[in-house]
Design a protein around this motif. Structure first.
Motif, PDB file in Angstrom:
ATOM      1  N   PRO A 226       0.825  -1.213   0.000  1.00  0.00           N
ATOM      2  CA  PRO A 226       0.000   0.000   0.000  1.00  0.00           C
ATOM      3  C   PRO A 226       0.856   1.258   0.000  1.00  0.00           C
ATOM      4  CG  PRO A 226       0.201  -0.856   2.232  1.00  0.00           C
ATOM      5  CD  PRO A 226       0.928  -1.823   1.329  1.00  0.00           C
ATOM      6  N   PHE A 227       0.217   2.367  -0.308  1.00  0.00           N
ATOM      7  CA  PHE A 227       0.858   3.665  -0.173  1.00  0.00           C
ATOM      8  C   PHE A 227       0.068   4.477   0.817  1.00  0.00           C
ATOM      9  CE2 PHE A 227       1.049   8.189  -1.027  1.00  0.00           C
ATOM     10  CZ  PHE A 227       2.411   8.404  -0.957  1.00  0.00           C
ATOM     11  N   PRO A 228       0.698   5.181   1.775  1.00  0.00           N
ATOM     12  CA  PRO A 228       2.134   5.164   2.022  1.00  0.00           C
ATOM     13  C   PRO A 228       2.593   3.891   2.732  1.00  0.00           C
ATOM     14  CG  PRO A 228       1.015   6.522   3.660  1.00  0.00           C
ATOM     15  CD  PRO A 228      -0.030   6.086   2.675  1.00  0.00           C
ATOM     16  N   GLN A 229       3.851   3.545   2.509  1.00  0.00           N
ATOM     17  CA  GLN A 229       4.455   2.429   3.214  1.00  0.00           C
ATOM     18  C   GLN A 229       4.730   2.810   4.679  1.00  0.00           C
ATOM     19  OE1 GLN A 229       6.157  -0.807   1.959  1.00  0.00           O
ATOM     20  NE2 GLN A 229       4.233  -0.542   0.857  1.00  0.00           N
ATOM     21  N   ASN A 230       4.781   1.790   5.534  1.00  0.00           N
ATOM     22  CA  ASN A 230       5.190   2.005   6.926  1.00  0.00           C
ATOM     23  C   ASN A 230       6.718   2.173   6.952  1.00  0.00           C
ATOM     24  OD1 ASN A 230       5.905   1.862   9.605  1.00  0.00           O
ATOM     25  ND2 ASN A 230       4.473   0.203  10.092  1.00  0.00           N
ATOM     26  N   SER A 231       7.163   3.358   7.359  1.00  0.00           N
ATOM     27  CA  SER A 231       8.594   3.670   7.246  1.00  0.00           C
ATOM     28  C   SER A 231       9.348   3.552   8.571  1.00  0.00           C
ATOM     29  CB  SER A 231       8.756   5.081   6.672  1.00  0.00           C
ATOM     30  OG  SER A 231       8.009   6.012   7.428  1.00  0.00           O
ATOM     31  N   LEU A 232       8.682   2.987   9.575  1.00  0.00           N
ATOM     32  CA  LEU A 232       9.283   2.921  10.905  1.00  0.00           C
ATOM     33  C   LEU A 232      10.601   2.127  10.910  1.00  0.00           C
ATOM     34  CD1 LEU A 232       8.627   3.834  13.818  1.00  0.00           C
ATOM     35  CD2 LEU A 232       7.565   1.599  14.172  1.00  0.00           C
ATOM     36  N   LEU A 233      10.586   0.930  10.339  1.00  0.00           N
ATOM     37  CA  LEU A 233      11.771   0.072  10.378  1.00  0.00           C
ATOM     38  C   LEU A 233      12.978   0.702   9.671  1.00  0.00           C
ATOM     39  CD1 LEU A 233      13.325  -2.577  10.895  1.00  0.00           C
ATOM     40  CD2 LEU A 233      12.156  -3.554   8.899  1.00  0.00           C
ATOM     41  N   PRO A 234      12.857   1.131   8.405  1.00  0.00           N
ATOM     42  CA  PRO A 234      14.039   1.731   7.767  1.00  0.00           C
ATOM     43  C   PRO A 234      14.488   3.027   8.435  1.00  0.00           C
ATOM     44  CG  PRO A 234      12.102   1.907   6.337  1.00  0.00           C
ATOM     45  CD  PRO A 234      11.727   1.005   7.453  1.00  0.00           C
ATOM     46  N   ALA A 235      13.549   3.793   9.003  1.00  0.00           N
ATOM     47  CA  ALA A 235      13.944   5.038   9.677  1.00  0.00           C
ATOM     48  C   ALA A 235      14.802   4.722  10.901  1.00  0.00           C
ATOM     49  CB  ALA A 235      12.701   5.843  10.078  1.00  0.00           C
ATOM     50  N   ARG A 236      14.369   3.730  11.670  1.00  0.00           N
ATOM     51  CA  ARG A 236      15.175   3.323  12.836  1.00  0.00           C
ATOM     52  C   ARG A 236      16.518   2.759  12.396  1.00  0.00           C
ATOM     53  NH1 ARG A 236      10.384   0.305  16.290  1.00  0.00           N
ATOM     54  NH2 ARG A 236       9.589   2.157  17.363  1.00  0.00           N
ATOM     55  N   ALA A 237      16.494   1.914  11.371  1.00  0.00           N
ATOM     56  CA  ALA A 237      17.736   1.306  10.898  1.00  0.00           C
ATOM     57  C   ALA A 237      18.714   2.386  10.445  1.00  0.00           C
ATOM     58  CB  ALA A 237      17.438   0.324   9.766  1.00  0.00           C
ATOM     59  N   ALA A 238      18.209   3.389   9.724  1.00  0.00           N
ATOM     60  CA  ALA A 238      19.086   4.454   9.223  1.00  0.00           C
ATOM     61  C   ALA A 238      19.756   5.198  10.380  1.00  0.00           C
ATOM     62  CB  ALA A 238      18.295   5.429   8.353  1.00  0.00           C
ATOM     63  N   LEU A 239      18.984   5.455  11.429  1.00  0.00           N
ATOM     64  CA  LEU A 239      19.545   6.186  12.575  1.00  0.00           C
ATOM     65  C   LEU A 239      20.554   5.335  13.351  1.00  0.00           C
ATOM     66  CD1 LEU A 239      16.455   8.189  13.908  1.00  0.00           C
ATOM     67  CD2 LEU A 239      18.424   9.039  12.613  1.00  0.00           C
ATOM     68  N   ALA A 240      20.510   4.028  13.137  1.00  0.00           N
ATOM     69  CA  ALA A 240      21.486   3.146  13.781  1.00  0.00           C
ATOM     70  C   ALA A 240      22.821   3.143  13.050  1.00  0.00           C
ATOM     71  CB  ALA A 240      20.916   1.725  13.864  1.00  0.00           C
ATOM     72  N   ILE A 241      22.881   3.786  11.894  1.00  0.00           N
ATOM     73  CA  ILE A 241      24.116   3.825  11.096  1.00  0.00           C
ATOM     74  C   ILE A 241      24.836   5.151  11.341  1.00  0.00           C
ATOM     75  CG2 ILE A 241      25.084   3.720   8.767  1.00  0.00           C
ATOM     76  CD1 ILE A 241      22.403   2.239   7.971  1.00  0.00           C
ATOM     77  N   ALA A 242      25.977   5.074  12.014  1.00  0.00           N
ATOM     78  CA  ALA A 242      26.681   6.306  12.393  1.00  0.00           C
ATOM     79  C   ALA A 242      27.427   6.918  11.203  1.00  0.00           C
ATOM     80  CB  ALA A 242      27.656   6.024  13.529  1.00  0.00           C
ATOM     81  N   ASP A 243      27.993   6.081  10.363  1.00  0.00           N
ATOM     82  CA  ASP A 243      28.804   6.579   9.251  1.00  0.00           C
ATOM     83  C   ASP A 243      27.938   7.341   8.234  1.00  0.00           C
ATOM     84  OD1 ASP A 243      31.558   6.188   7.693  1.00  0.00           O
ATOM     85  OD2 ASP A 243      29.910   5.888   6.263  1.00  0.00           O
ATOM     86  N   ARG A 244      28.309   8.603   8.004  1.00  0.00           N
ATOM     87  CA  ARG A 244      27.526   9.477   7.137  1.00  0.00           C
ATOM     88  C   ARG A 244      27.333   8.895   5.736  1.00  0.00           C
ATOM     89  NH1 ARG A 244      27.174  13.211   3.604  1.00  0.00           N
ATOM     90  NH2 ARG A 244      29.156  12.528   2.748  1.00  0.00           N
ATOM     91  N   GLY A 245      28.420   8.487   5.118  1.00  0.00           N
ATOM     92  CA  GLY A 245      28.352   7.979   3.750  1.00  0.00           C
ATOM     93  C   GLY A 245      27.543   6.698   3.651  1.00  0.00           C
ATOM     94  N   LYS A 246      27.764   5.793   4.592  1.00  0.00           N
ATOM     95  CA  LYS A 246      27.039   4.519   4.565  1.00  0.00           C
ATOM     96  C   LYS A 246      25.561   4.712   4.849  1.00  0.00           C
ATOM     97  CE  LYS A 246      30.814   1.344   5.101  1.00  0.00           C
ATOM     98  NZ  LYS A 246      31.629   0.476   5.949  1.00  0.00           N
ATOM     99  N   ARG A 247      25.257   5.650   5.742  1.00  0.00           N
ATOM    100  CA  ARG A 247      23.843   5.916   6.003  1.00  0.00           C
ATOM    101  C   ARG A 247      23.161   6.396   4.711  1.00  0.00           C
ATOM    102  NH1 ARG A 247      21.344  10.132  10.370  1.00  0.00           N
ATOM    103  NH2 ARG A 247      22.515   8.846  11.863  1.00  0.00           N
TER     104      ARG A 247
END
Lengths: 196, 196
Positions: B84-105
């Motif tokens: 469906p649209f919109p997608q639930n973005s909770l998981l990728p948002a949390r995962a992204a914030l768990a990545i400290a490295d700027r470029g890798k994030r």
């Protein structure tokens, strides 16, 4: 010359931005613009709004003013918000539809926008609207009288209904000769350069 | 290097457009982008909406798909609406914030957007999000585990609250080093070239 419909409401801030540049852009591309004023009011009411979304959503409204400020500065045009906002655009919309000549209608519309967003003045005033007609080389009294005619009133209603049938949901909206729809001053280049 | 905040929600279609070009544009200008995922949900709820405005206002939603289709074609990137649209973005948002490295994030975020709007796939799936982490050269299991941690959850809440404090009302939003706010993919050039 290909044709190009410029749908706008005189009360719309982003329509002002387009009104100030559309004829120069069209001329450079061999496009003939039809200035089509309509009323956003019924469109907004159909979306459940009783005023401009810029009033309903204050953060969006404050941003809009700042956004247009920045753009106006880059483009070298003045910008002032009229009070109240939005202005009642019924009178200039009717007056514009009473002007048959394409070029003069454009000049009149631009004069109204300059008055409203360049100087922050009211457009709900027959005297001011008469001034704009005179600026476009028209007889002010004739235009004002025509704007009160039943045929012009019916035409504005029909244009507003047509806008809704075309799924127009905001202003400015540009419709190309092959019925492609573009919304927003920031889509004016793309609309004019559209090749299907 | 000047800094530049890219506020976005993974569910946002116009954020996809920016995600696909922001690093190239930044590199060309000597700007360092901070990818700041947040949740539009609470922002929309504060405006009285219970879903995307593109669902609430169907004419606007249909236009958005056409608009992005046209832009994606010009930019040579794929575009599909996920269901469906919109997608639930909770998981990728949390995962992204768990990545400290700027470029890798940034690489991770871009991979999520490609999956969602390039291929029309779901982003609410740990397996798919793990794939994106691997694409960015990260350990998928580590990122998924970190995304379930209390500190990451709290960080996403804090980021979303900060977005609201900054008067962010949609995505993408760009905030310059001197706190100038720009909304929408069509303002990305202006935001990056902003000189106060």
């Amino acid at each position: 010359m290909s044709t190009f419909d410029f749908w706008f409401d005189f009360a719309s801030t982003y329509s002002y931005l387009s009104a100030m540049r559309i004829e120069d852009m069209a001329q450079a591309r061999g496009i003939e613009v039809t200035w089509r004023p309509f009323l956003l009011g019924p469109v907004f009411v159909a979306q459940g709004w009783n005023t401009s979304p810029f009033n309903i959503y204050p953060a969006k409204g404050a941003y809009m003013v700042r956004d247009i400020d920045r753009i106006a500065r880059v483009r070298g045009i003045p910008f002032q918000m009229p009070k109240p906002f939005p202005q009642n655009s019924l009178l200039p919309a009717r007056a514009a539809l009473a002007i048959a000549d394409r070029g003069k209608r454009g000049q009149f519309c631009r004069a109204v926008f300059e008055l409203e967003f360049g100087q922050g003045r009211s457009i709900d005033d027959p005297f001011a609207i008469g001034e704009c007609a005179a600026k476009a080389g028209l007889n002010a009294a004739e235009i004002l009288q025509a704007s009160r005619g039943d045929d012009v009133k019916a035409r504005l209603r029909a244009e507003t209904e047509l806008a809704q049938k075309l799924s127009i949901f905001g202003a400015p909206t540009f419709v190309t000769a092959d019925d492609e729809l573009f919304w927003g001053d920031d889509r004016l280049e793309a609309a004019m350069d559209w090749r299907g």
